[in-house]
Scaffold this motif. Structure first.
Motif, PDB file in Angstrom:
ATOM      1  N   MET A 175      73.019   3.525 -34.169  1.00 45.12           N
ATOM      2  CA  MET A 175      72.721   2.366 -35.008  1.00 45.12           C
ATOM      3  C   MET A 175      73.666   1.236 -34.627  1.00 45.12           C
ATOM      4  SD  MET A 175      72.188   4.418 -38.620  1.00 45.12           S
ATOM      5  CE  MET A 175      73.412   5.657 -38.168  1.00 45.12           C
ATOM      6  N   VAL A 176      73.105   0.065 -34.388  1.00 42.18           N
ATOM      7  CA  VAL A 176      73.877  -1.102 -33.951  1.00 42.18           C
ATOM      8  C   VAL A 176      73.622  -2.255 -34.900  1.00 42.18           C
ATOM      9  CG1 VAL A 176      74.213  -2.796 -32.114  1.00 42.18           C
ATOM     10  CG2 VAL A 176      73.761  -0.405 -31.524  1.00 42.18           C
ATOM     11  N   GLN A 177      74.679  -2.972 -35.246  1.00 39.85           N
ATOM     12  CA  GLN A 177      74.553  -4.170 -36.075  1.00 39.85           C
ATOM     13  C   GLN A 177      75.434  -5.274 -35.508  1.00 39.85           C
ATOM     14  OE1 GLN A 177      76.570  -4.373 -39.867  1.00 39.85           O
ATOM     15  NE2 GLN A 177      76.440  -6.548 -39.335  1.00 39.85           N
ATOM     16  N   HIS A 208      65.443  -4.672 -36.993  1.00 39.24           N
ATOM     17  CA  HIS A 208      65.279  -5.470 -38.201  1.00 39.24           C
ATOM     18  C   HIS A 208      66.198  -6.693 -38.108  1.00 39.24           C
ATOM     19  CE1 HIS A 208      63.030  -2.343 -40.443  1.00 39.24           C
ATOM     20  NE2 HIS A 208      63.789  -1.509 -39.749  1.00 39.24           N
ATOM     21  N   ILE A 209      65.616  -7.871 -38.148  1.00 41.48           N
ATOM     22  CA  ILE A 209      66.386  -9.115 -38.178  1.00 41.48           C
ATOM     23  C   ILE A 209      66.560  -9.512 -39.645  1.00 41.48           C
ATOM     24  CG2 ILE A 209      66.553 -11.480 -37.363  1.00 41.48           C
ATOM     25  CD1 ILE A 209      66.549  -9.324 -35.142  1.00 41.48           C
ATOM     26  N   LEU A 210      67.793  -9.577 -40.093  1.00 43.55           N
ATOM     27  CA  LEU A 210      68.091  -9.794 -41.505  1.00 43.55           C
ATOM     28  C   LEU A 210      68.483 -11.249 -41.769  1.00 43.55           C
ATOM     29  CD1 LEU A 210      70.372  -6.650 -42.078  1.00 43.55           C
ATOM     30  CD2 LEU A 210      67.865  -6.796 -42.180  1.00 43.55           C
ATOM     31  N   TRP A 225      70.362  -6.839 -37.513  1.00 46.52           N
ATOM     32  CA  TRP A 225      71.011  -8.053 -37.008  1.00 46.52           C
ATOM     33  C   TRP A 225      70.974  -9.173 -38.032  1.00 46.52           C
ATOM     34  CZ3 TRP A 225      72.640  -6.880 -32.084  1.00 46.52           C
ATOM     35  CH2 TRP A 225      73.382  -7.857 -31.423  1.00 46.52           C
ATOM     36  N   GLY A 226      72.128  -9.653 -38.432  1.00 45.03           N
ATOM     37  CA  GLY A 226      72.206 -10.838 -39.277  1.00 45.03           C
ATOM     38  C   GLY A 226      71.901 -12.073 -38.443  1.00 45.03           C
ATOM     39  N   LYS A 227      70.795 -12.744 -38.732  1.00 41.51           N
ATOM     40  CA  LYS A 227      70.334 -13.837 -37.873  1.00 41.51           C
ATOM     41  C   LYS A 227      71.192 -15.097 -37.995  1.00 41.51           C
ATOM     42  CE  LYS A 227      66.844 -15.702 -41.082  1.00 41.51           C
ATOM     43  NZ  LYS A 227      65.394 -15.941 -41.275  1.00 41.51           N
ATOM     44  N   THR A 264      70.567 -13.333 -32.063  1.00 41.73           N
ATOM     45  CA  THR A 264      69.452 -12.392 -32.183  1.00 41.73           C
ATOM     46  C   THR A 264      68.825 -11.935 -30.857  1.00 41.73           C
ATOM     47  OG1 THR A 264      67.982 -14.265 -32.642  1.00 41.73           O
ATOM     48  CG2 THR A 264      68.842 -13.053 -34.534  1.00 41.73           C
ATOM     49  N   PRO A 265      68.874 -12.704 -29.766  1.00 38.79           N
ATOM     50  CA  PRO A 265      68.367 -12.133 -28.514  1.00 38.79           C
ATOM     51  C   PRO A 265      69.077 -10.831 -28.121  1.00 38.79           C
ATOM     52  CG  PRO A 265      68.559 -14.504 -28.293  1.00 38.79           C
ATOM     53  CD  PRO A 265      69.178 -14.157 -29.614  1.00 38.79           C
ATOM     54  N   GLY A 266      70.302 -10.666 -28.592  1.00 42.15           N
ATOM     55  CA  GLY A 266      71.022  -9.416 -28.322  1.00 42.15           C
ATOM     56  C   GLY A 266      70.392  -8.232 -29.014  1.00 42.15           C
TER      57      GLY A 266
END
Length: 313
Positions: free
Chosen positions: A146-148, A281-283, A256-258, A265-267
């Motif tokens: 899991m990555v954030q 999931h883009i948050l 990902w916190g946008k 976010t491209p990451g």
């Protein structure tokens, strides 16, 4: 009888939050001659999730998410503070080499000391290069990833994309002026107060206060500057880590916190190239989504791990 029933009900109402609050315990583990602080919850017989924190915070960034997972899911959760971060010891940078290789070795030794051999990884920011080193050392230990807001692709790292930019040049030939600017910034950090309060990442005053206290300890900025200089070695390993993730074929979750302007976010989307099975999931959140939106993160992590329960053993 009605009064007794009412009192019993009120006692249950007051005890429930206390039970939730005590779902984590804290302590220090002796590792390689240091005292390493950690937070832990849940039954160690259940699947384990190891949380690796980012810079410049600590395991505190995961406390609320960990509490929720430990109290509502059958999960064992644990997070440590790296040397010089949070409440862990901060050995002098002459005695302890502050490199990502060394941090990863300390984390690995910590996990061995806690008898943790199979686990899912939740990684944010600096936690990603630490975690991918663990994955390289022990691919058989990894149940899920899991990555954030942490990168293994330049896609999501605008500040490092230009080979002639300040960061890339610093990582090739250390820039003392950049080190000095970072040191001056740390010394300028002041006690949180109403006037001039700036918390664009929504980390909150408690996390920022702990960050400030940890960073302003004697010698810590030297350690942190050494670690930032070493970050260039992470960028060089991105292709190897991309290949590793592709080979592992474990369940992958990317949150990902946008609103993060440093790791963009491209990451997040780039992880699909290496792990087509990744759930992304883009948050509507920040770099520190576990502090800014802990309920959302806990719900997504809990649902993901429940869906892949069979793979976690």
């Amino acid at each position: 009888m009605r009064l007794l029933a009412l009192l019993s009900f009120l006692m249950l109402c007051t005890l429930a939050p206390l039970s939730h609050a005590k779902s984590l315990h804290e302590g220090w583990q002796s590792v390689d001659g240091m005292q390493i602080f950690y937070r832990e919850g849940g039954n160690p017989a259940d699947p384990t999730v190891v949380f690796l924190h980012g810079n410049p915070l600590s395991s505190l960034m995961y406390a609320e998410v960990m509490e929720t997972l430990a109290s509502t899911r059958h999960l064992h959760v644990i997070a440590m503070d790296y040397p010089s971060f949070g409440y862990s010891d901060a050995p002098d940078h002459v005695r302890y080499a502050y490199t990502f290789d060394h941090l990863a070795q300390t984390v690995d030794d910590f996990l061995k000391a806690r008898n943790i051999a199979r686990y899912s990884l939740y990684m944010q920011d600096y936690g990603v290069p630490v975690g991918f080193r663990l994955m390289t050392l022990h691919p058989e230990a990894i149940a899920s990833v899991m990555v954030q807001n942490g990168v293994i692709h330049l896609d999501g790292f605008p500040a490092a994309q230009d080979p002639q930019g300040e960061l890339r040049r610093h990582w090739e030939h250390r820039n003392a002026a950049l080190d000095s600017r970072r040191a001056a910034y740390v010394q300028s950090l002041a006690y949180p107060k109403s006037a001039g309060w700036d918390d664009e990442d929504h980390a909150g005053p408690d996390a920022l206060m702990q960050m400030m206290a940890a960073e302003q300890r004697p010698g810590v900025i030297d350690a942190r500057n050494d670690l930032w200089f070493d970050y260039g070695n992470n960028v060089k390993r991105y292709p190897a880590w991309q290949s590793l993730l592709s080979r592992l074929k474990v369940p992958v979750l990317v949150l990902w916190g946008k609103k993060d302007t440093f790791f963009t976010t491209p990451g997040a989307v780039a992880y699909k190239r290496d792990a087509p099975q990744a759930e992304i999931h883009i948050l509507d959140s920040t770099h520190f989504a576990t502090l800014d939106a802990p309920d959302t993160v806990a719900s997504l992590v809990g649902g993901f791990l429940a869906k892949h329960r069979d793979a976690l053993r």
